[in-house]
Write a protein that holds these residues in place. Sequence first.
Motif, short mmCIF file in Angstrom:
data_model
loop_
_atom_site.label_atom_id
_atom_site.label_comp_id
_atom_site.label_asym_id
_atom_site.label_seq_id
_atom_site.Cartn_x
_atom_site.Cartn_y
_atom_site.Cartn_z
N ILE A 77 0.77 -1.04 0.07
CA ILE A 77 -0.09 -0.12 0.09
C ILE A 77 1.03 1.24 -0.19
N THR A 82 -3.75 7.00 2.56
CA THR A 82 -4.32 5.57 2.66
C THR A 82 -4.16 5.14 3.91
N VAL A 84 -4.55 2.16 6.64
CA VAL A 84 -4.42 0.48 6.93
C VAL A 84 -4.55 0.46 8.37
N ASP A 106 -9.27 0.34 8.24
CA ASP A 106 -8.94 0.78 6.84
C ASP A 106 -9.64 1.67 6.31
N VAL A 110 -8.98 0.17 0.79
CA VAL A 110 -8.26 -0.92 1.50
C VAL A 110 -9.08 -2.07 2.19
N PHE A 120 -1.35 -7.55 3.09
CA PHE A 120 -0.56 -6.18 3.14
C PHE A 120 0.68 -6.49 3.64
N ARG A 123 4.51 -0.68 3.29
CA ARG A 123 4.29 0.49 2.76
C ARG A 123 5.21 1.00 1.49
N HIS A 173 -0.83 -0.81 -4.74
CA HIS A 173 -1.67 0.24 -4.59
C HIS A 173 -0.89 1.55 -5.08
#
Length: 471
Positions: A77, A82, A84, A106, A110, A120, A123, A173
Amino acid sequence: MQYQKLSDQTRWLDATDQAALVVAGEVTPGELVEAAIERIERYDPALGAVTLRYFDQARAAAAAEPTGPLAGVPFLIKDVMTAVAGQVCTDGNVALKVQARAAEADSALVARLRAAGLIFAGRTASSEFGTVPSSDSVAWGATRNPWNTVLCSGGSSGGAAAAVAAGMVPAAHGNDGAGSIRIPASCCGLVGLKPSRAAGQRAVGSVQDLMGEHAVTRSVRDTALLLNIGRDATGAGHACGYLAELGADPGRLRVGLLDTRFDGSPVHPDCAEAARSAASLLESLGHHVEPGFPAVLSDSTLDRLLPAFWATGMADVLGDLARRLGREVTEADVEPLNWTLGMLGAEVTAADGQAAVDGVAGFARSVASWWDDHDLLLTPTLAEPPLLSGTLASDSADPLASLRRGQQFAPFTPFVNFAGQPAISLPLHVDADGLPIGVQLVAAPGREDLLLRVATQLETAAPWRDRHPVL
């Protein structure tokens, strides 16, 4: 299995193929995750693509027997805007990196990706707040291109693109406010789709409204599957499943070709050749291609709109940063470009801000009208091949220089965000040194289906599946 052996065996499989291994019982989700972890540890030190590693979380998720169309497939991600659950999002910012506050839940996209069974593992890098089209930051350092590590990977989803191009994970992502999915897809030889703006949200009132959420992938089918999974959150509301578009006949399309900058000045010869070669390929597939693009793109409208939007948008970002930090933001908390933009944004009057919003609406209408007589616009994704790493670093002596240089590098992507249209970058060309050069196809709002149909045609006619960097 020995994880290094499995890591090598699955390195270049796309997400669809990796999921099929799990369904067939040939591997477990845990084995796929361990293979991805092995690749991240092996290849990321040379690239700086993965900012935060959540390997224990990934192992636990894999052990929980995930379900869904991509059950057990490792995924990353982007470390910008964003949330998570249980993970930190730093937005590429030093102060947020120091704070290291994990999200409690999330984000909508996500949650959908997690429900599809994706695991996941961490990052990926971005420029600070995603402002420029690279993925270098003071907080995390440089992110390099797997095809040539002296070059940048593009951005701002460049960490995602570097990780996928290097074979760490099959897809990752990204988000895209002015090209941040398509630019790194071009730099790293991947597929990068920016979806349409949500059908019910055509008006643009801020930089945040320009944002499209999706992914960088190795294959058109993965792009379609991920769009299917995330379509409610991405805003792409096509009624039919996007996988049904793969291999469907797009008909004989009317395609406009732009192989120069909007003002007619030349782009890099490799980028112009990429667009012309794609045009020839489209013609060989039965489509009609002729020079042409929306006339409004050649005037100064976008040049007038961009500064006001970037500045007011950054003022909003710095206000949000203060809320997240629980204190006043100082110049030491952000990079020079973003501090300068934020200060300029604070000076924009309400009248000027409204004029910019009204200007975007008129601009979007003018752009969209061109699609009354055309199906697609074909351009190079970028005006130049990937820049040397560090070219777009923020400089306190001239804070806006990196923004100006970024606009020269990527002139073809921002208008798509302002107009709310879908666009895809495809890795159809390579230069004399084997470096990938992407081409961009832009469709009318809501026509992701058409992009996927023609992208499948092009992928079949000129496959890129077996082109990989050597690391």
